[in-house]
Design an enzyme around this catalytic site. Sequence first.
Site, mmCIF file in Angstrom:
data_model
loop_
_atom_site.group_PDB
_atom_site.id
_atom_site.type_symbol
_atom_site.label_atom_id
_atom_site.label_comp_id
_atom_site.label_asym_id
_atom_site.label_seq_id
_atom_site.Cartn_x
_atom_site.Cartn_y
_atom_site.Cartn_z
ATOM 1 N N ASP A 14 -6.040 -4.113 12.785
ATOM 2 C CA ASP A 14 -5.239 -5.325 13.018
ATOM 3 C C ASP A 14 -5.091 -5.651 14.502
ATOM 4 O OD1 ASP A 14 -4.758 -5.270 10.212
ATOM 5 O OD2 ASP A 14 -3.086 -3.901 10.531
ATOM 6 N N GLU A 176 -3.565 -13.851 4.816
ATOM 7 C CA GLU A 176 -2.685 -13.045 5.663
ATOM 8 C C GLU A 176 -3.223 -13.039 7.084
ATOM 9 O OE1 GLU A 176 -2.834 -9.133 3.957
ATOM 10 O OE2 GLU A 176 -4.999 -8.966 4.204
#
Length: 506
Positions: A14, A176
Amino acid sequence: MKYKNPVISGFHPDPSICSVGEDFYLVTSSFEYFPGVPIFHSKDLVNWKQIGHCLTRESQLGLHRAKSSMGIFAPTIRYNNGRFYMVTTNLTIGKNFIVYADHPEGPWSEPIWLDWPGIDPSLLFDDDGKVYLTGTQNIFNGEPMGIYQAEINVETGELRTERMLIWKGSGGAFPEGPHLYKINGLYYLMIAEGGTEYGHMVTMARSKHAFGPFECHPNNPILTHRSSASPIQATGHADLIQYIDGSWWTVFLGFRPAPVPFSGKHHHLGRETFLAPVDWNEEGWPVLSTQVELEMDSGTLKIEESENWRSIDNFNSETLDFSWNFLRNPAEGSWSLADRPGWLTLYGSAISLSDVDSPAFVGRRQQHFDCNVSTLLEFSPTHEGEEAGLTVFMNERFHYEIALGIREGVKKVYVRRRIGALWKVESEHEYGQEGIIFSVHADAKNYTFTFQQPGGESTVLGSGECFLLSTEVAGGFTGVYFGLYATGNGRNTSTPAYFDWFEYTI
């Protein structure tokens, strides 16, 4: 000139990136490990050096009894008007928050708690002074899936507008990881879809207005390795950055399944940080390469000479190196660098590696398929069940260790494997000395455990398959750690475990 992917190897998922002048800063997720949110610095987007963590205090990051792969999800880092901001989710307590700092090395502020559900929060500082908070649906109340947004006061955390659904994505599962940008007067929204696994992808939309309506990129997904034979899989969750010469690049996560023929797809190093160039077409849309390679053309990047891999830690500093982590918040008094200067001292408690808790554990990520780690331990256990050693750790249900301890009233060295509900001591030998060197040799297929008396011959004691510690078997979102640990397996140990050094070679 070529550069190598991943640019940050091992469990560093991420990625989010920002720039200040000619300096670039990047953060990644940390889940149940403490300190949280490692932060890196680079001049060239390729060579990254860790300069600290954003979350270094328990008041910023509570992880007590955090389940594996809970804790910190998907941080975003941004810079505005002389200050760094990092926004993220602590899923263990179900809250989103912002911390800020004047210097990326810290110290970072106490959390500004947000009345904002969902995960993967992101910030855009607009050129008119407005700040937008973007994130996902509330995963706990059945809110429709998609990307949500509101204007926010970053100093107080107060929302200035209602929370709105701005884009449902391009049709993939689990929209997301959103990031909103303003480029050439338009708002570009880049997200991840498909789930952070083999179907992962990056999609994009744009609008004239921050709250939409958003139109889909005509060539979505703009980045994916789904259904490909690439050694890099699950590419997604990306962030855009502009290099000093005006060129555009993206950092994103992916993972490398272990290159073992006929083994199926298994990855145990975790999701890593990759880099790829971004072009813009005549219609003003970003265009990414559909295939990211392990070696890529560096284009106009001014690649600096990389530093040599640091192979040994002698524990001579007053603080741990940034590469080390604790498993959840460390128990008070469980470790010290001062009690025996030049040694890492661990005080084992009743908590073991198989508990969802905070054992006496100090670990660092495995970042290479082929590597060797070793440590010198001095330990004098006296009670049944006391042990200390070196672990290869994925989570509390999947780990291997080579340890020195008391078994059946005798001091022994042994290798144990824990795979789900099954565990086995593979091999054990009586050992009468106080000092012992433990080593683990890793390749893409196996971990091999050896021990030796200092100055003596090395003895192979056991082995374990890498794929049994992979995400496909063990589950979760993290990667393998090499850890130093001590435990009394149900009671406090009667004597400390002293580690003189730790060496990691490639």
